[in-house]
Design a protein around this motif. Structure first.
Motif, PDB file in Angstrom:
ATOM      1  N   ARG A  58       8.459  27.051 -11.387  1.00  0.00           N
ATOM      2  CA  ARG A  58       9.703  26.970 -12.164  1.00  0.00           C
ATOM      3  C   ARG A  58       9.775  28.101 -13.189  1.00  0.00           C
ATOM      4  NH1 ARG A  58       9.216  21.392 -14.654  1.00  0.00           N
ATOM      5  NH2 ARG A  58      11.356  21.623 -15.364  1.00  0.00           N
ATOM      6  N   ILE A  59       8.661  28.383 -13.833  1.00  0.00           N
ATOM      7  CA  ILE A  59       8.634  29.494 -14.793  1.00  0.00           C
ATOM      8  C   ILE A  59       8.922  30.810 -14.084  1.00  0.00           C
ATOM      9  CG2 ILE A  59       7.153  30.858 -16.313  1.00  0.00           C
ATOM     10  CD1 ILE A  59       5.641  28.260 -16.997  1.00  0.00           C
ATOM     11  N   PHE A  60       8.229  31.016 -12.980  1.00  0.00           N
ATOM     12  CA  PHE A  60       8.393  32.277 -12.240  1.00  0.00           C
ATOM     13  C   PHE A  60       9.825  32.433 -11.740  1.00  0.00           C
ATOM     14  CE2 PHE A  60       7.817  35.132  -8.546  1.00  0.00           C
ATOM     15  CZ  PHE A  60       7.086  36.152  -9.147  1.00  0.00           C
ATOM     16  N   VAL A 103       7.627  32.220 -25.238  1.00  0.00           N
ATOM     17  CA  VAL A 103       6.998  30.989 -24.784  1.00  0.00           C
ATOM     18  C   VAL A 103       7.860  29.781 -25.138  1.00  0.00           C
ATOM     19  CG1 VAL A 103       4.960  29.525 -24.978  1.00  0.00           C
ATOM     20  CG2 VAL A 103       4.709  31.994 -24.999  1.00  0.00           C
ATOM     21  N   CYS A 104       8.369  29.773 -26.363  1.00  0.00           N
ATOM     22  CA  CYS A 104       9.147  28.603 -26.803  1.00  0.00           C
ATOM     23  C   CYS A 104      10.461  28.483 -26.036  1.00  0.00           C
ATOM     24  CB  CYS A 104       9.397  28.660 -28.301  1.00  0.00           C
ATOM     25  SG  CYS A 104      10.201  30.167 -28.851  1.00  0.00           S
ATOM     26  N   VAL A 123       2.760  25.020 -21.123  1.00  0.00           N
ATOM     27  CA  VAL A 123       3.489  26.250 -20.809  1.00  0.00           C
ATOM     28  C   VAL A 123       2.599  27.453 -21.069  1.00  0.00           C
ATOM     29  CG1 VAL A 123       5.430  27.709 -21.479  1.00  0.00           C
ATOM     30  CG2 VAL A 123       5.763  25.251 -21.211  1.00  0.00           C
ATOM     31  N   SER A 124       1.952  27.438 -22.212  1.00  0.00           N
ATOM     32  CA  SER A 124       1.087  28.560 -22.568  1.00  0.00           C
ATOM     33  C   SER A 124      -0.026  28.754 -21.540  1.00  0.00           C
ATOM     34  CB  SER A 124       0.486  28.312 -23.947  1.00  0.00           C
ATOM     35  OG  SER A 124      -0.319  29.388 -24.328  1.00  0.00           O
ATOM     36  N   ARG A 125      -0.641  27.675 -21.168  1.00  0.00           N
ATOM     37  CA  ARG A 125      -1.732  27.775 -20.203  1.00  0.00           C
ATOM     38  C   ARG A 125      -1.245  28.287 -18.847  1.00  0.00           C
ATOM     39  NH1 ARG A 125      -6.158  24.321 -21.992  1.00  0.00           N
ATOM     40  NH2 ARG A 125      -4.720  22.684 -22.565  1.00  0.00           N
ATOM     41  N   HIS A 126      -0.112  27.762 -18.390  1.00  0.00           N
ATOM     42  CA  HIS A 126       0.405  28.199 -17.094  1.00  0.00           C
ATOM     43  C   HIS A 126       0.822  29.662 -17.146  1.00  0.00           C
ATOM     44  CE1 HIS A 126       0.017  24.507 -14.931  1.00  0.00           C
ATOM     45  NE2 HIS A 126       0.718  23.814 -15.808  1.00  0.00           N
ATOM     46  N   ASP A 133       1.821  25.738  -8.122  1.00  0.00           N
ATOM     47  CA  ASP A 133       2.010  24.657  -9.092  1.00  0.00           C
ATOM     48  C   ASP A 133       3.476  24.594  -9.497  1.00  0.00           C
ATOM     49  OD1 ASP A 133       0.734  22.832 -11.385  1.00  0.00           O
ATOM     50  OD2 ASP A 133       2.261  24.146 -12.254  1.00  0.00           O
ATOM     51  N   LYS A 134       3.988  23.376  -9.594  1.00  0.00           N
ATOM     52  CA  LYS A 134       5.400  23.163  -9.864  1.00  0.00           C
ATOM     53  C   LYS A 134       5.851  23.836 -11.161  1.00  0.00           C
ATOM     54  CE  LYS A 134       7.088  19.266 -11.200  1.00  0.00           C
ATOM     55  NZ  LYS A 134       7.775  17.976 -11.478  1.00  0.00           N
TER      56      LYS A 134
END
Lengths: 140, 140
Positions: free
Chosen positions: B31-33, B45-46, B59-62, B26-27
């Motif tokens: 990107r987070i990783f 998280v923020c 964001v939280s869910r991903h 997932d995009k």
DNA sequence: ATAATATATGCATTATAGTGCATATATGAA
DNA sequence: TTCATATATGCACTATAATGCATATATTAT
């Protein structure tokens, strides 16, 4: 370049990456990719079918997904279509290393069947395929 | 071990692998990783929210999905939850190398925002979060 | 205790993906 | 040409996943 075109290009490129990861996010495809990575050979659809003991149509469909992601390439040889790792794709090569670092134990059965199947080749030529999953052919 | 138990174990283990690849398919999660891989830091998280300009709940869910796959780990610090790469997971470490080999250009914007956000920290402490995507806060 | 901030999650909606069956296409053999 | 084999794909069905909204929970500050 226009800002929206720039953003669009980034989206497309990142999609190419996620498509590769998605391609390996399915059990059947990961097993296929592992076999192709480990054997470093071109395999026909029917040989892969026997290696992972899956139906012809599913193997074919999953191969299309791997190919569409750019992880594998095809090479049509007569009535056979041979698939192998697409080394032209840097991410594919990286992912080969990644999957080869996984515990081999979990792919052992697949590898044994794949090797057994390749032994049946005659001077490197694929000799028979019956479009039936392995069980009905080998378990005699 | 019983044959069916043996097969079951293999299935579970291969599922763990595919779950990791799915996590990166997932995009938003890729990107987070990438950001966590590149910065080698714990991020709240923020802060991640600001870096990728996405809504808090997404964001939280991903992050949960990445955590559940074993790719990242969490560290609760007061009202903040800090996330970082889970180096205890061999596959996670491998995948860090894989994503760091991707073209940085496609993650440049995210990285710029992430670095801008980290500069706002005060002696290493997170200073503010407003649960709003970056645009409304930084683009003044 | 109350308010504010940070994070997580239930629910409804929509989109995407996997499977099995039947069948189409392509190639080589008889 | 006809048949057999190898591979691909359309369709229906089911399952899974992403998104947005609202809201719940947890922690800190006042």
């Amino acid at each position: 370049m226009h800002y929206s075109a720039y953003m669009n290009n980034i989206k497309i490129q990142i999609n190419k990456y996620t498509t590769c990861f998605k391609a390996l996010s399915d059990k059947t495809r990961l097993r296929i990719f592992y076999i192709l990575s480990k054997l470093k050979k071109e395999l026909a659809v029917c040989e892969i079918m026997d290696a992972i003991a899956e139906s012809q149509y599913n193997v074919s469909r999953h191969l299309q997904i791997l190919k569409h992601a750019g992880l594998i390439k095809e090479n049509k040889k007569g009535r056979w279509v041979l698939y192998s790792i697409n080394e032209d794709n840097d991410l594919a090569s990286q992912l080969v290393q990644t999957v080869l670092a996984l515990k081999p134990a979990y792919f052992k059965d697949d590898m044994q069947r794949a090797k057994a199947r390749l032994k049946k080749r005659c001077k490197g030529k694929i000799v028979f395929c019956l479009n039936q999953p392995l069980k009905e052919k080998f378990d005699e």
